[in-house]
Design a protein around this motif. Structure first.
Motif, PDB file in Angstrom:
ATOM      1  N   PHE A  98       0.828  -1.198   0.000  1.00  0.00           N
ATOM      2  CA  PHE A  98       0.000   0.000   0.000  1.00  0.00           C
ATOM      3  C   PHE A  98       0.868   1.256   0.000  1.00  0.00           C
ATOM      4  O   PHE A  98       0.648   2.196  -0.769  1.00  0.00           O
ATOM      5  CB  PHE A  98      -0.943  -0.006   1.212  1.00  0.00           C
ATOM      6  N   GLY A  99       1.865   1.290   0.875  1.00  0.00           N
ATOM      7  CA  GLY A  99       2.737   2.461   0.959  1.00  0.00           C
ATOM      8  C   GLY A  99       3.472   2.735  -0.338  1.00  0.00           C
ATOM      9  O   GLY A  99       3.650   3.890  -0.743  1.00  0.00           O
ATOM     10  N   GLN A 100       3.925   1.670  -1.005  1.00  0.00           N
ATOM     11  CA  GLN A 100       4.622   1.844  -2.283  1.00  0.00           C
ATOM     12  C   GLN A 100       3.681   2.402  -3.352  1.00  0.00           C
ATOM     13  O   GLN A 100       4.092   3.216  -4.184  1.00  0.00           O
ATOM     14  CB  GLN A 100       5.212   0.509  -2.739  1.00  0.00           C
ATOM     15  N   ARG A 101       2.421   1.970  -3.313  1.00  0.00           N
ATOM     16  CA  ARG A 101       1.460   2.510  -4.283  1.00  0.00           C
ATOM     17  C   ARG A 101       1.202   3.985  -4.028  1.00  0.00           C
ATOM     18  O   ARG A 101       1.074   4.777  -4.967  1.00  0.00           O
ATOM     19  CB  ARG A 101       0.155   1.704  -4.240  1.00  0.00           C
ATOM     20  N   VAL A 102       1.103   4.368  -2.745  1.00  0.00           N
ATOM     21  CA  VAL A 102       0.929   5.783  -2.413  1.00  0.00           C
ATOM     22  C   VAL A 102       2.126   6.593  -2.922  1.00  0.00           C
ATOM     23  O   VAL A 102       1.964   7.645  -3.559  1.00  0.00           O
ATOM     24  CB  VAL A 102       0.754   5.986  -0.900  1.00  0.00           C
ATOM     25  N   ALA A 103       3.326   6.107  -2.655  1.00  0.00           N
ATOM     26  CA  ALA A 103       4.530   6.818  -3.086  1.00  0.00           C
ATOM     27  C   ALA A 103       4.589   6.926  -4.613  1.00  0.00           C
ATOM     28  O   ALA A 103       4.948   7.984  -5.163  1.00  0.00           O
ATOM     29  CB  ALA A 103       5.769   6.100  -2.556  1.00  0.00           C
ATOM     30  N   TYR A 104       4.226   5.842  -5.306  1.00  0.00           N
ATOM     31  CA  TYR A 104       4.238   5.853  -6.769  1.00  0.00           C
ATOM     32  C   TYR A 104       3.253   6.886  -7.309  1.00  0.00           C
ATOM     33  O   TYR A 104       3.597   7.698  -8.177  1.00  0.00           O
ATOM     34  CB  TYR A 104       3.894   4.459  -7.298  1.00  0.00           C
ATOM     35  N   ARG A 105       2.015   6.868  -6.764  1.00  0.00           N
ATOM     36  CA  ARG A 105       0.999   7.813  -7.230  1.00  0.00           C
ATOM     37  C   ARG A 105       1.403   9.252  -6.895  1.00  0.00           C
ATOM     38  O   ARG A 105       1.098  10.181  -7.645  1.00  0.00           O
ATOM     39  CB  ARG A 105      -0.362   7.470  -6.619  1.00  0.00           C
ATOM     40  N   ARG A 106       2.053   9.438  -5.773  1.00  0.00           N
ATOM     41  CA  ARG A 106       2.509  10.782  -5.398  1.00  0.00           C
ATOM     42  C   ARG A 106       3.546  11.293  -6.401  1.00  0.00           C
ATOM     43  O   ARG A 106       3.493  12.459  -6.824  1.00  0.00           O
ATOM     44  CB  ARG A 106       3.085  10.759  -3.981  1.00  0.00           C
TER      45      ARG A 106
END
Length: 394
Positions: free
Chosen positions: A9-17
Motif C-alpha cells: 500500500f505504501g509503495q502505491r501511495v509513493a508511486y501515485r505521489r
C-alpha cells in the motif's frame, strides 16, 4: 519491476505521489494528515485507516481501489458493508435511536454520495452509505412536517447510491429491496420527476432477471405517467426513460421499439444541455453513448452502428466516469464481435483507466477478457494480467 498488485500500500501511495509530482509535505497537506504519518505509510512502517486511505486517494485524484491494489481488498470492504446496509433498510419503519445532522448538512452528504456514484467509487460508497441511510431514515421519522418531503428525496438519492454498489457486486436481492424502498419513499417527496427517476433505476431488476419485454412495458408505463413540459428537468426525465427503454428494447430484440425510443431520446437530448438531472446524466452526449448501447444490445447485425459512432467521437471528460467507461466497454464488445481483438483490448484498458471498479466488476468485461485471452493465448503478458485483474472466466 514488480507488478502493481505486488506493491505494498505504501509503495502505491509513493508511486501515485510521484506521478502527481507532489512532495510528501504537499500530499500530507492536501490529505489532511501529518507528514510524519505519510512517511511511515510510504515506507511500510504503519498502516492506514479507511479514512486516511480515502483522504490520500482524493488528494492524489485517483480512485480508492488504485491505492488498495488488490481486487480482494476492495471487494472485501464492499461486501463487509452489505449486512449493515441490509440492517438499516430493514429498520425503516422503526429505526434505532441516533444522531441526525441538520438538513443542510444532510444535503451536502447526499450530494457527495451521488458524486461518488457517478464516479463509480464503490469502496467509498460502501463505507459511508449504511450510516447515511440510517441517519436519513431517522430524520424522516423525526423531522418536522415541512422538511419531510425534502428528506424523502434525499433518502431516495442515498438509496440509489447504495443500490449502485449492491447491483454491481451481485447482491441482487438487496438491490431489489433497495429499489422497492425507493419506490415506496419517492411519492412522499412530492416530485413526479423523482418518481420517473426511480422507474429508470428499477429497470435494472428487469435486466438482472433478463425480463426485457416486461421491463420495456414498465418503462413505457412510466413514460405515460411522467409529466410533460418544456423545462430542462422535465424534458430530461422523459429523455432518460426513453434512453433506458431503447436499450432494454434492444435486449428484447425489438428493433422497431428500440429505434423509436432512441429517436425520442435523441430529440429530447438535443433540447437540453448535457448535465445530471435527478441523479442521471442526460443530454446529446449521453444519448450518443446509448446509440452504442442499443446497437450492441441488438446484436451482431447492428454493431457496425456502434463502431461508426466510436470511430468519429469519444465521450468528453465532463461526462460521469461510469458512463464514459460504459461506452468503452460496449465498444470493446462490438470490436470483438467484428474481429478487432487488439482494438477491443485497448478499449477495455481505456475503460479501466476511467473507472476501475466499474470496469473490473462488469460481467461483459470478464466475458470479453476471457475470450481475448483464448484468442491471443501467450501473445501478451498485459492481457493475462488484465484477465486476472477482472477474474475473467470465473
Amino acid at each position: 519491476m514488480p507488478t502493481a498488485n505486488a506493491l505494498t500500500f505504501g509503495q502505491r501511495v509513493a508511486y501515485r505521489r510521484r506521478v502527481a509530482r507532489m512532495t510528501q509535505q504537499e500530499l500530507a497537506n492536501a490529505a489532511g494528515v501529518h507528514v510524519g504519518t505519510l512517511r511511515k505509510i510510504e515506507r511500510g512502517a504503519r498502516g492506514a485507516s479507511d479514512g486516511v486511505v480515502e483522504a490520500l486517494a482524493a488528494a492524489l485524484g485517483v480512485d480508492t481501489s488504485r491505492l488498495l491494489g488488490s481486487r480482494d481488498q476492495a471487494d472485501a470492504r464492499v461486501h463487509a458493508a452489505m449486512p449493515s446496509l441490509s440492517a438499516e433498510i430493514a429498520a425503516y419503519e422503526g429505526p434505532d435511536d441516533g444522531p441526525v445532522r441538520p438538513l443542510a448538512d444532510l444535503r451536502i452528504a447526499v450530494d457527495e454520495a451521488v458524486t461518488w456514484r457517478l464516479a463509480a467509487q464503490y469502496v467509498r460508497i460502501a463505507r459511508h452509505a449504511p450510516k447515511l441511510i440510517g441517519e436519513l431514515i431517522r430524520a424522516n421519522h423525526l423531522a418536522p412536517a415541512k422538511e419531510r418531503a425534502e428528506i424523502a428525496g434525499l433518502l431516495v438519492s442515498a438509496l440509489r447510491t447504495a443500490d449502485a454498489v449492491a447491483y454491481k457486486y451481485g447482491a441482487r436481492d438487496l438491490s431489489a429491496r433497495l429499489v422497492d424502498l425507493m419506490r415506496w419513499v419517492a411519492p412522499h417527496a412530492g416530485d413526479p420527476l423523482l418518481v420517473a427517476a426511480v422507474a429508470y433505476v428499477r429497470t435494472e431488476t428487469f435486466f438482472a432477471a433478463r425480463a426485457f419485454a416486461p421491463g420495456l412495458r414498465a418503462l413505457e408505463a412510466a413514460l405515460d405517467a411522467a409529466p410533460v413540459g418544456d423545462d430542462d428537468a422535465t424534458v430530461a426525465a422523459r429523455g432518460t426513460l426513453n434512453m433506458r427503454a431503447a436499450v432494454i428494447a434492444g435486449r428484447a430484440g425489438l428493433v422497431e421499439a428500440a429505434n423509436f425510443h432512441l429517436f425520442e431520446a435523441r430529440r429530447l437530448g438535443d433540447a437540453v444541455p448535457e448535465s445530471v438531472y435527478q441523479g442521471t446524466a442526460f443530454g446529446p452526449e449521453s444519448v450518443r453513448i446509448h446509440e452504442v448501447s442499443v446497437a450492441v444490445s441488438l446484436g451482431h447485425d447492428h454493431v457496425r452502428r456502434a463502431l461508426d459512432v466510436a470511430n468519429e467521437w469519444a465521450p468528453p471528460q465532463s461526462l460521469p466516469a461510469e458512463r464514459r467507461s460504459g461506452f468503452y466497454i460496449e465498444v470493446a464488445r462490438a470490436q470483438l464481435w467484428t474481429g478487432l481483438a487488439r482494438d477491443a483490448f485497448e478499449s477495455l484498458k481505456v475503460a479501466r483507466r476511467i473507472a476501475p471498479q466499474h470496469t473490473r466488476d462488469h460481467p461483459w468485461v470478464r466475458e470479453d477478457a476471457a475470450t481475448l485471452r483464448r484468442l491471443r493465448r501467450g501473445d501478451a503478458e498485459s492481457l493475462s494480467s488484465f484477465a486476472e485483474w477482472c477474474h475473467a472466466g470465473e
